[in-house]
Every structure is written in structure tokens, then in C-alpha cells.
Design a protein around this motif. Sequence first.
Motif, PDB file in Angstrom:
ATOM      1  N   ARG A 169       9.948 -47.403  15.079  1.00 11.43           N
ATOM      2  CA  ARG A 169      10.790 -48.604  15.070  1.00 11.43           C
ATOM      3  C   ARG A 169      12.030 -48.418  15.940  1.00 11.43           C
ATOM      4  O   ARG A 169      12.656 -47.371  15.914  1.00 11.43           O
ATOM      5  N   ARG A 206      24.990 -48.774   9.111  1.00 12.59           N
ATOM      6  CA  ARG A 206      24.753 -48.620   7.665  1.00 12.59           C
ATOM      7  C   ARG A 206      23.309 -48.999   7.305  1.00 12.59           C
ATOM      8  O   ARG A 206      22.702 -48.357   6.465  1.00 12.59           O
ATOM      9  N   ASN A 207      22.754 -50.021   7.960  1.00 15.72           N
ATOM     10  CA  ASN A 207      21.350 -50.373   7.723  1.00 15.72           C
ATOM     11  C   ASN A 207      20.439 -49.189   8.044  1.00 15.72           C
ATOM     12  O   ASN A 207      19.506 -48.885   7.294  1.00 15.72           O
ATOM     13  N   PHE A 208      20.697 -48.516   9.166  1.00 19.29           N
ATOM     14  CA  PHE A 208      19.909 -47.353   9.560  1.00 19.29           C
ATOM     15  C   PHE A 208      20.051 -46.239   8.529  1.00 19.29           C
ATOM     16  O   PHE A 208      19.062 -45.627   8.108  1.00 19.29           O
ATOM     17  N   SER A 246       8.480 -43.698   9.385  1.00 21.93           N
ATOM     18  CA  SER A 246       7.506 -44.732   9.070  1.00 21.93           C
ATOM     19  C   SER A 246       7.133 -44.743   7.596  1.00 21.93           C
ATOM     20  O   SER A 246       6.847 -45.781   7.050  1.00 21.93           O
ATOM     21  N   THR A 247       7.127 -43.591   6.944  1.00 21.67           N
ATOM     22  CA  THR A 247       6.859 -43.562   5.508  1.00 21.67           C
ATOM     23  C   THR A 247       7.678 -42.450   4.883  1.00 21.67           C
ATOM     24  O   THR A 247       8.030 -41.479   5.540  1.00 21.67           O
ATOM     25  N   TRP A 253      15.866 -49.377  16.535  1.00 23.34           N
ATOM     26  CA  TRP A 253      17.018 -49.776  15.719  1.00 23.34           C
ATOM     27  C   TRP A 253      18.165 -50.208  16.624  1.00 23.34           C
ATOM     28  O   TRP A 253      18.599 -49.437  17.476  1.00 23.34           O
ATOM     29  N   ILE A 297      20.950 -46.411   5.296  1.00 25.75           N
ATOM     30  CA  ILE A 297      20.359 -46.770   4.002  1.00 25.75           C
ATOM     31  C   ILE A 297      18.836 -46.778   4.076  1.00 25.75           C
ATOM     32  O   ILE A 297      18.164 -46.195   3.227  1.00 25.75           O
ATOM     33  N   TYR A 298      18.271 -47.422   5.081  1.00 21.22           N
ATOM     34  CA  TYR A 298      16.813 -47.534   5.208  1.00 21.22           C
ATOM     35  C   TYR A 298      16.157 -46.157   5.306  1.00 21.22           C
ATOM     36  O   TYR A 298      15.074 -45.927   4.768  1.00 21.22           O
ATOM     37  N   ASN A 299      16.808 -45.236   6.023  1.00 18.60           N
ATOM     38  CA  ASN A 299      16.242 -43.915   6.248  1.00 18.60           C
ATOM     39  C   ASN A 299      16.734 -42.862   5.254  1.00 18.60           C
ATOM     40  O   ASN A 299      16.451 -41.679   5.430  1.00 18.60           O
ATOM     41  N   ASN A 300      17.469 -43.319   4.235  1.00 22.75           N
ATOM     42  CA  ASN A 300      17.929 -42.447   3.159  1.00 22.75           C
ATOM     43  C   ASN A 300      18.625 -41.192   3.692  1.00 22.75           C
ATOM     44  O   ASN A 300      18.311 -40.069   3.296  1.00 22.75           O
TER      45      ASN A 300
END
Length: 155
Positions: A50, A74-76, A124-125, A52, A78-81
Amino acid sequence: MAAHSKLVFSKFLSESDIKKRLAVPSAIQRSLPPFNGGPALIFQFLHGTRFWPIHYSIRTKGYNKPVFSGRLWRNFVIYNNLNVGDRFTLYQVQVEDGSSYYRVEVGREIDFLGINAMAYGSGSTADEHVITHHHQEELSLELSLGQPNVEGADN
């Protein structure tokens, strides 16, 4: 078509990097897209499969340090922990046709069978990881870990 990756910068993430903004080393500013007279721009990097969008800016008051910040950063995170102590590595990838793009790896340092290595999520997962150990510049060991594929197992 072959591509060549060049390390732009790498750093262990601090609490401030996770919660507010990622401080980018000033010395690598020439390796990132130019501001063209403004204090900020949006550029994209590839993580996993993806792209970003990231807000990249220079503070206009005080210390002129470049940063990745705002809602997009911050989205990056949070999404990727992402966590304090994770290693963030940015590469510039040069493609044979003359074009280029940026690619990011984020990993955690682990002890794997007595070898100090980095574990990278694929982006991706959450169930798939790659463990990489760089012993020499031309030599690396990669081990992909994922959920076992067992037929008839209760999942």
C-alpha cells in the motif's frame, strides 16, 4: 525491470515519533521531494502493498527540523501498530525507466536463535512477518513466518 534501493534514513522510533511527529534528519532533506518554496508537501511511500500519503514539512518557527506529521502520519502509525523502539527505515527506489518512489520498512529488533535480527511486518496482514539478519552488506537471511496451512485443523 530491475530497481535499485538506496537507504535514505533509519531510526528507532521514540514516544514523540509515535504520538506526534517523526523527526526526520536534516542531513537527508536533499533525498526527499523538494518543498519548492513552501513549508510543506504531501508525498507517498510504499509500505507492504500500500502507498501511504504523508505530510512532510519544515517547522516555520524555531528549529527548522523536517518532520512527518499530522493526521496522515498518525494514520500510518495506528494502522501499522507502531511502537516505541520499532525501527523505521526509508528507502528511495530508483527504477530502470528513470522514475523513483519511496519504500518504508518498519520492524522490531528480536533475538532469533541467538542472532540479533529485525522482524518486519509485511504491511498487508498482522499474521505474516519477515525476519531479516544482515551479516554482511551483500548477505542477508530472510525467514517468512505466517499462519500454518494445516488441512482439517480447527481454526
